[in-house]
Design an enzyme around this catalytic site. Sequence first.
Site, PDB file in Angstrom:
ATOM      1  N   GLY A   1     -11.615  26.190 -23.393  1.00 31.21           N
ATOM      2  CA  GLY A   1     -12.880  26.904 -23.198  1.00 31.21           C
ATOM      3  C   GLY A   1     -13.085  28.017 -24.222  1.00 31.21           C
ATOM      4  O   GLY A   1     -12.144  28.741 -24.570  1.00 31.21           O
ATOM      5  N   GLN A   2     -14.328  28.147 -24.665  1.00 32.87           N
ATOM      6  CA  GLN A   2     -14.698  29.137 -25.683  1.00 32.87           C
ATOM      7  C   GLN A   2     -14.503  30.586 -25.220  1.00 32.87           C
ATOM      8  O   GLN A   2     -14.386  31.476 -26.040  1.00 32.87           O
ATOM      9  CB  GLN A   2     -16.166  28.882 -26.089  1.00 32.87           C
ATOM     10  CG  GLN A   2     -16.810  29.914 -26.988  1.00 32.87           C
ATOM     11  CD  GLN A   2     -16.177  29.980 -28.369  1.00 32.87           C
ATOM     12  OE1 GLN A   2     -15.491  29.044 -28.796  1.00 32.87           O
ATOM     13  NE2 GLN A   2     -16.389  31.078 -29.058  1.00 32.87           N
TER      14      GLN A   2
ATOM     15  N   GLY B   1      -4.639  26.552 -13.244  1.00 34.37           N
ATOM     16  CA  GLY B   1      -5.087  26.383 -11.861  1.00 34.37           C
ATOM     17  C   GLY B   1      -6.138  27.389 -11.455  1.00 34.37           C
ATOM     18  O   GLY B   1      -6.699  28.087 -12.299  1.00 34.37           O
TER      19      GLY B   1
ATOM     20  N   SER C   1     -10.503  32.833 -13.753  1.00 33.35           N
ATOM     21  CA  SER C   1      -9.708  32.850 -12.518  1.00 33.35           C
ATOM     22  C   SER C   1      -9.458  34.289 -12.087  1.00 33.35           C
ATOM     23  O   SER C   1      -9.312  34.575 -10.902  1.00 33.35           O
ATOM     24  CB  SER C   1      -8.376  32.140 -12.745  1.00 33.35           C
ATOM     25  OG  SER C   1      -8.619  30.844 -13.228  1.00 33.35           O
ATOM     26  N   ARG C   2      -9.413  35.208 -13.053  1.00 34.33           N
ATOM     27  CA  ARG C   2      -9.130  36.609 -12.713  1.00 34.33           C
ATOM     28  C   ARG C   2     -10.323  37.286 -12.047  1.00 34.33           C
ATOM     29  O   ARG C   2     -10.164  38.372 -11.491  1.00 34.33           O
ATOM     30  CB  ARG C   2      -8.689  37.374 -13.956  1.00 34.33           C
ATOM     31  CG  ARG C   2      -7.313  36.941 -14.440  1.00 34.33           C
ATOM     32  CD  ARG C   2      -6.732  37.862 -15.495  1.00 34.33           C
ATOM     33  NE  ARG C   2      -5.340  37.582 -15.735  1.00 34.33           N
ATOM     34  CZ  ARG C   2      -4.872  36.833 -16.736  1.00 34.33           C
ATOM     35  NH1 ARG C   2      -5.702  36.288 -17.604  1.00 34.33           N
ATOM     36  NH2 ARG C   2      -3.571  36.621 -16.866  1.00 34.33           N
TER      37      ARG C   2
ATOM     38  N   HIS D   1     -13.516  25.464 -15.921  1.00 33.67           N
ATOM     39  CA  HIS D   1     -12.518  24.386 -16.071  1.00 33.67           C
ATOM     40  C   HIS D   1     -13.156  23.025 -15.793  1.00 33.67           C
ATOM     41  O   HIS D   1     -12.888  22.043 -16.498  1.00 33.67           O
ATOM     42  CB  HIS D   1     -11.381  24.546 -15.057  1.00 33.67           C
ATOM     43  CG  HIS D   1     -10.579  25.791 -15.196  1.00 33.67           C
ATOM     44  ND1 HIS D   1     -10.552  26.769 -14.241  1.00 33.67           N
ATOM     45  CD2 HIS D   1      -9.735  26.192 -16.185  1.00 33.67           C
ATOM     46  CE1 HIS D   1      -9.728  27.734 -14.621  1.00 33.67           C
ATOM     47  NE2 HIS D   1      -9.224  27.413 -15.790  1.00 33.67           N
TER      48      HIS D   1
ATOM     49  N   GLN E   1       3.734  33.240 -21.172  1.00 33.20           N
ATOM     50  CA  GLN E   1       2.592  33.893 -21.811  1.00 33.20           C
ATOM     51  C   GLN E   1       2.195  35.196 -21.115  1.00 33.20           C
ATOM     52  O   GLN E   1       1.202  35.815 -21.483  1.00 33.20           O
ATOM     53  CB  GLN E   1       1.395  32.938 -21.921  1.00 33.20           C
ATOM     54  CG  GLN E   1       0.744  32.556 -20.601  1.00 33.20           C
ATOM     55  CD  GLN E   1      -0.297  31.458 -20.794  1.00 33.20           C
ATOM     56  OE1 GLN E   1       0.032  30.295 -21.002  1.00 33.20           O
ATOM     57  NE2 GLN E   1      -1.573  31.827 -20.750  1.00 33.20           N
TER      58      GLN E   1
END
Length: 281
Positions: free
Chosen positions: A147-148, A31, A186-187, A37, A61
């Site tokens: 995603g890479q 999310g 997201s971070r 994304h 995780q």
Amino acid sequence: MQTIQSVNEMQSHAIGLRSSGRLIGLVPTMGCLHEGHLSLIDIAKERADKVIVSIFVNPTQFGPNEDFERYPNALEADLEKCRERGADIVFNPTVQEMYPQGYSTYVNEEHISSGLCGISRPNHFRGVTTVCLKLFNITRPDIAVFGQKDAQQCAVIQKMVTDLNIPAQIVIGETKRGEDGLATSSRNRYLTNTQHEEALSLSKALQLGQRMVREDGVRSVDRVVAEITHHLSLAHRVRVIYVQVVDRETMEPAREIIPGKQLVCVAAWVDQTRLIDNIAL
Ligand code: PAF
């Protein structure tokens, strides 16, 4: 666009789609969706008939002192973005749905996951492989897009898919960056303006390393790593966790640079925020 929270409902829906001959594309996320994304949704849409985006902040995780409790949540905005981008289904189960009381089965890739982030985040990849295998079993994807930026995660999941004969193709989307070069994450939401400025040193240092190899012909791993580390040390809020040149498939540390076959990967703290990035050499 449909939203589904129930594992059983998602699984029977996916089985129905597959038996009617539809190709399913899965984009697994936690999310707080950003352009990185959304570009993975675009890739899934090009290759599949039905695109499922999973939104699930996976507790297994995260380590005990990590940011699970404060991981950003933006469900309403995420659903809107998925709708706009043309996703067909958002699967957003609860933790209880995914890990009911008494849950006790985990999947472990034991080689690729042991270096890089695996050192500073023990059990992280065990959580990632476990949840991805569960998501694959629930959504039955023909393709799954990652995603890479999370290069090691991609390699670990590819290895799990190969080793466990999972009938899904893993597709990797390129890292999306802001105009200033910062890899979308997201971070990044945790960063103040000052921290954001300091975080730019990651992509700048990686570009420096790439130029040393591609333009100056440097082939010494130590020289490239030392230069990148030095550049990062100039940013006062940045603390390096690792800088490493690795084979882009096996993630094994490189002895000498072979252009076209390797990545240089970095993980660093920007104050309390842990960021990762990588670039091809
Ligand atoms: O990259 C992520 O967001 C997560 O690790 C993933 C693949 C969705 C598994 O929780």
